[in-house]
Design an enzyme around this catalytic site. Structure first.
Site, short mmCIF file in Angstrom:
data_model
loop_
_atom_site.label_atom_id
_atom_site.label_comp_id
_atom_site.label_asym_id
_atom_site.label_seq_id
_atom_site.Cartn_x
_atom_site.Cartn_y
_atom_site.Cartn_z
N CYS A 50 -4.14 0.52 -2.38
CA CYS A 50 -3.94 -0.70 -1.60
C CYS A 50 -2.85 -1.57 -2.21
O CYS A 50 -2.57 -1.50 -3.42
CB CYS A 50 -5.22 -1.51 -1.55
SG CYS A 50 -6.57 -0.73 -0.66
N GLU A 99 -2.97 -4.71 -2.88
CA GLU A 99 -3.48 -5.64 -3.90
C GLU A 99 -3.57 -4.96 -5.26
O GLU A 99 -3.16 -5.53 -6.28
CB GLU A 99 -4.88 -6.14 -3.50
CG GLU A 99 -4.91 -6.94 -2.21
CD GLU A 99 -5.13 -6.07 -0.97
OE1 GLU A 99 -4.66 -4.91 -0.95
OE2 GLU A 99 -5.75 -6.57 -0.02
N CYS A 119 -10.68 -3.52 -4.22
CA CYS A 119 -9.66 -4.48 -4.66
C CYS A 119 -10.30 -5.79 -5.11
O CYS A 119 -9.84 -6.41 -6.07
CB CYS A 119 -8.64 -4.74 -3.56
SG CYS A 119 -7.53 -3.34 -3.33
N CYS A 172 -10.13 -5.04 0.40
CA CYS A 172 -11.27 -4.14 0.44
C CYS A 172 -12.16 -4.41 -0.79
O CYS A 172 -11.78 -5.10 -1.73
CB CYS A 172 -10.81 -2.68 0.49
SG CYS A 172 -10.25 -2.04 -1.10
N ASN A 183 0.84 -1.20 0.00
CA ASN A 183 0.00 0.00 0.00
C ASN A 183 0.88 1.25 0.00
O ASN A 183 1.95 1.29 0.61
CB ASN A 183 -1.00 0.02 1.16
CG ASN A 183 -0.39 -0.22 2.53
OD1 ASN A 183 0.59 -0.94 2.68
ND2 ASN A 183 -0.98 0.40 3.53
N GLU A 191 0.37 5.25 0.66
CA GLU A 191 -0.58 6.27 1.15
C GLU A 191 -0.16 7.66 0.66
O GLU A 191 0.91 7.85 0.08
CB GLU A 191 -0.63 6.22 2.68
CG GLU A 191 -1.14 4.86 3.15
CD GLU A 191 -1.40 4.77 4.64
OE1 GLU A 191 -0.90 5.62 5.40
OE2 GLU A 191 -2.11 3.82 5.03
N1 THU Z 1 -5.05 -1.61 2.81
C1 THU Z 1 -4.48 -2.41 1.85
O1 THU Z 1 -3.45 -2.07 1.25
N2 THU Z 1 -5.08 -3.59 1.59
C2 THU Z 1 -6.13 -4.10 2.27
O2 THU Z 1 -6.55 -5.22 2.01
C3 THU Z 1 -6.75 -3.32 3.34
C4 THU Z 1 -6.27 -1.93 3.48
C5 THU Z 1 -4.35 -0.38 3.17
C6 THU Z 1 -4.98 0.90 2.72
C7 THU Z 1 -4.43 1.87 3.75
O3 THU Z 1 -3.14 2.32 3.34
C8 THU Z 1 -4.27 1.04 5.01
O4 THU Z 1 -4.25 -0.31 4.58
C9 THU Z 1 -5.37 1.23 6.03
O5 THU Z 1 -6.59 1.03 5.48
#
Ligand code: THU
Length: 135
Positions: free
Chosen positions: A55, A57, A92, A89, A44, A46
């Site tokens: 994310c 994925e 994804c 999520c 991920n 941000e």
């Molecule tokens: N996140 C992911 O990368 N994948 C997931 O399956 C769940 C959430 C990340 C997004 C964000 O940077 C952090 O986790 C908190 O939600």
């Protein structure tokens, strides 16, 4: 498939330390198995404009597509920042469903011993627009 799922999970675990997650402090790693056996990873990433966060994925999917891959046969997701397993999520799940068959295995884990083993079809039931799906 059992061995490759273990390998994918190890790769997802390792790459999760490369996540850029200074805001949520929630690092996620994903490892996709491509049809030809290549493993492509993602983390991920941000942003201070929070809605731009992507994310692990979807970043793995984007990297794999950029490398020329179009079919993924398995996925593992790992986070060290939750004791419990954290599944993909909704956004994804939809993106993964573009490139994975319904019976493709998905495994996810947190830092604890529990692992969830499921399929993309279970995570994305009644997949709308499946008739438009890339074959
Ligand atoms: N996140 C992911 O990368 N994948 C997931 O399956 C769940 C959430 C990340 C997004 C964000 O940077 C952090 O986790 C908190 O939600």
């Amino acid at each position: 498939m059992a061995d490759i799922m273990d390998t994918l999970m190890q790769e997802a675990q390792k790459i999760s330390s490369s996540a850029y997650a200074p805001y949520s402090k929630f690092r996620v790693g994903a490892a996709l198995l491509c049809e030809d056996g290549t493993i492509v990873k993602g983390v991920n990433v941000e942003n201070r404009s929070f809605g731009l966060t992507t994310c692990a994925e979807r970043n793995a999917v984007t990297a794999a597509v950029m490398m020329g891959h179009r079919k993924f046969t398995a996925l593992a997701i790992s986070t060290p920042d939750s004791a419990e397993p954290v599944g993909p999520c909704g956004a994804c799940r939809q993106v993964l469903g573009e490139f994975m068959k319904a019976d493709a295995p998905v495994r996810f884990a947190g830092s604890g011993p529990q692992q969830v083993n499921t399929t993309i079809g279970s995570l994305l039931p009644m997949d709308s627009l499946h008739e438009l799906r890339n074959k």
